[in-house]
Design a protein around this motif. Structure first.
Motif, short mmCIF file in Angstrom:
data_model
loop_
_atom_site.label_atom_id
_atom_site.label_comp_id
_atom_site.label_asym_id
_atom_site.label_seq_id
_atom_site.Cartn_x
_atom_site.Cartn_y
_atom_site.Cartn_z
N ASN A 137 0.93 -1.23 -0.01
CA ASN A 137 -0.11 -0.01 0.07
C ASN A 137 0.94 1.15 -0.29
OD1 ASN A 137 -1.86 1.98 0.44
ND2 ASN A 137 -3.00 0.98 1.94
N PHE A 138 0.99 1.88 -1.32
CA PHE A 138 1.61 3.29 -1.15
C PHE A 138 0.78 4.28 -1.37
CE2 PHE A 138 4.71 0.05 -2.68
CZ PHE A 138 6.12 0.80 -1.99
N ALA A 139 -0.48 4.31 -1.03
CA ALA A 139 -1.29 5.43 -0.97
C ALA A 139 -0.89 6.93 -0.45
CB ALA A 139 -2.62 5.27 -0.36
N SER A 140 -0.88 7.65 -1.22
CA SER A 140 -0.45 9.13 -0.95
C SER A 140 1.12 9.16 -0.43
CB SER A 140 -1.14 9.76 0.43
OG SER A 140 -2.45 9.91 -0.08
N ALA A 141 1.97 8.08 -1.01
CA ALA A 141 3.38 8.03 -0.55
C ALA A 141 4.08 8.86 -2.10
CB ALA A 141 4.04 6.53 -0.91
N ASP A 142 5.13 9.42 -1.64
CA ASP A 142 6.16 10.27 -2.39
C ASP A 142 7.17 9.38 -2.91
OD1 ASP A 142 7.40 12.16 -4.15
OD2 ASP A 142 7.26 13.62 -2.61
N LEU A 143 7.23 8.82 -4.22
CA LEU A 143 8.42 8.20 -4.74
C LEU A 143 9.01 8.80 -5.81
CD1 LEU A 143 5.92 5.83 -4.03
CD2 LEU A 143 7.71 4.42 -4.60
N SER A 144 9.06 10.06 -5.83
CA SER A 144 9.46 10.99 -7.20
C SER A 144 10.81 10.61 -7.09
CB SER A 144 9.35 12.33 -6.76
OG SER A 144 7.83 12.72 -6.77
N GLY A 145 11.36 10.46 -8.48
CA GLY A 145 12.60 10.33 -8.74
C GLY A 145 13.42 8.87 -8.39
N ALA A 146 12.42 7.99 -7.75
CA ALA A 146 13.02 6.70 -7.56
C ALA A 146 13.08 5.75 -8.69
CB ALA A 146 11.99 5.85 -6.66
N ASN A 147 14.10 4.92 -8.43
CA ASN A 147 14.45 3.75 -9.42
C ASN A 147 13.54 2.44 -9.12
OD1 ASN A 147 15.54 2.32 -11.15
ND2 ASN A 147 17.91 2.42 -10.91
N LEU A 148 12.67 2.31 -9.86
CA LEU A 148 11.73 0.98 -9.91
C LEU A 148 12.05 -0.03 -10.88
CD1 LEU A 148 9.13 3.53 -8.66
CD2 LEU A 148 9.46 1.28 -7.27
N THR A 149 13.15 0.00 -11.38
CA THR A 149 13.38 -0.85 -12.49
C THR A 149 13.33 -2.36 -12.28
OG1 THR A 149 14.96 0.68 -13.58
CG2 THR A 149 15.35 -1.69 -14.29
N GLY A 150 12.30 -3.06 -12.86
CA GLY A 150 12.16 -4.38 -12.60
C GLY A 150 11.41 -4.65 -11.25
N SER A 151 10.74 -3.70 -10.92
CA SER A 151 10.03 -3.84 -9.59
C SER A 151 8.72 -4.48 -9.82
CB SER A 151 9.87 -2.68 -8.71
OG SER A 151 9.08 -1.66 -9.74
N TRP A 152 8.32 -5.21 -8.89
CA TRP A 152 6.78 -5.68 -8.92
C TRP A 152 5.91 -5.29 -8.01
CZ3 TRP A 152 5.99 -10.73 -11.55
CH2 TRP A 152 7.08 -11.20 -12.13
N LEU A 153 4.99 -4.45 -8.88
CA LEU A 153 3.97 -3.82 -7.78
C LEU A 153 2.46 -4.13 -8.26
CD1 LEU A 153 5.78 -0.31 -8.71
CD2 LEU A 153 5.02 -1.18 -6.33
N ASN A 154 2.39 -5.37 -8.60
CA ASN A 154 1.01 -6.03 -9.05
C ASN A 154 0.04 -5.95 -7.83
OD1 ASN A 154 2.14 -6.90 -11.49
ND2 ASN A 154 2.81 -8.93 -10.47
N GLU A 155 -1.13 -5.79 -8.10
CA GLU A 155 -2.21 -5.54 -6.92
C GLU A 155 -1.84 -4.45 -6.06
OE1 GLU A 155 -4.73 -7.31 -7.43
OE2 GLU A 155 -3.96 -8.87 -8.95
N THR A 156 -1.06 -3.64 -6.13
CA THR A 156 -0.62 -2.56 -5.03
C THR A 156 -1.79 -1.71 -5.21
OG1 THR A 156 0.84 -1.59 -6.62
CG2 THR A 156 1.80 -2.98 -5.25
N ILE A 157 -1.74 -0.89 -3.98
CA ILE A 157 -2.61 0.45 -3.91
C ILE A 157 -1.58 1.66 -4.17
CG2 ILE A 157 -4.16 1.74 -2.26
CD1 ILE A 157 -4.96 -0.84 -0.96
N LEU A 158 -1.83 2.50 -5.20
CA LEU A 158 -0.90 3.43 -5.44
C LEU A 158 -1.85 4.80 -5.69
CD1 LEU A 158 0.94 1.86 -8.38
CD2 LEU A 158 1.61 1.82 -5.95
N SER A 159 -3.14 4.83 -5.00
CA SER A 159 -4.03 5.97 -5.05
C SER A 159 -3.25 7.09 -4.49
CB SER A 159 -5.15 5.60 -4.35
OG SER A 159 -5.81 4.41 -4.87
#
Length: 236
Positions: A137-159
């Motif tokens: 659950n990443f709701a309202s999180a700030d990941l600006s400029g993050a490196n998410l190469t090859g990451s698995w975010l299936n079924e996540t909450i990114l609202s």
């Protein structure tokens, strides 16, 4: 007699100083004394590599620049902790609590954090390459400029989350909820965005994809390096 006693005392003192100096020159191994509960404690710069912190309470702890590679911290509570620039590569963080935590510029490559709670966390500039974040659950999180190469975010909450300028090459976001999220200038090369929920309310300004990327039927994005997406590429 007095001189003899004085000589013995002097020799003893010198021996004590020598032993103390010798002891101080030896490396001191960290013992797992912080396992269990360490809320608001100072772990900044500490070497916790390989420790077991599972189920422990470290809320509001200071973990800046801490070395935590490979720690076992499933179900641990790190809410509101400050882990700026911490090294957690390969850590097991399944179902851990990071709500409100600061993880900016942290090294999180290869972490296993499925089901973890990162609500309103500051993860700006962090390295999350190949991170396993399924159902997190990443709701309202700030990941600006993050490196998410090859990451698995299936079924996540990114609202409401912010990913502006992040690199999401090869990322998996199948069936993720992205209502109101911001993906400005994100590169989705070779990414899988199929089944995104709420994509019509998210901001994809400046974002781009590659021919091998997979998009939901409701989303059209341009190829990286082009200004306009081909009509046939609107969905795959």
């Amino acid at each position: 007699m007095i001189r003899l006693v004085h000589a013995l005392l002097t020799a003893s003192a010198m021996s004590f100083v020598a032993l103390s100096a010798q002891a101080q020159s030896q490396p001191v191994a960290w013992s797992p004394g912080y396992a269990g509960a360490c809320g608001e404690c100072d772990l900044s710069g500490k070497n916790l590599t390989g420790w077991s912190l599972a189920g422990g309470n470290y809320s509001s702890a200071n973990m800046e620049y801490a070395f935590m590679r490979g720690v076992q911290a499933g179900n641990a509570n790190f809410e509101n902790a400050n882990a700026t620039s911490a090294d957690m590569r390969g850590a097991i963080l399944t179902s851990a609590q990071f709500a409100g935590a600061i993880l900016s510029d942290a090294r999180l490559q290869g972490i296993q954090a499925s089901g973890a709670d990162f609500r309103s966390a500051n993860v700006r500039g962090a390295n999350l390459q190949t991170a396993l974040l399924v159902g997190a659950n990443f709701a309202s999180a700030d990941l600006s400029g993050a490196n998410l190469t090859g990451s698995w975010l299936n079924e996540t909450i990114l609202s409401g989350a912010v990913f502006n300028g992040s690199n999401m090459t090869g990322s998996q976001l199948r069936n993720a909820a992205v209502h109101g999220a911001s993906f400005k200038d994100v590169r989705f090369i070779d990414a899988d965005l199929s089944g995104l929920k709420g994509a019509e309310t998210a901001d994809f300004e400046g974002a781009c994809v590659s021919l091998s990327s997979t998009l939901p039927a409701t989303l059209t994005l341009p190829l990286c390096g082009t200004a306009v997406a081909p009509a046939a590429f609107a969905s795959k």
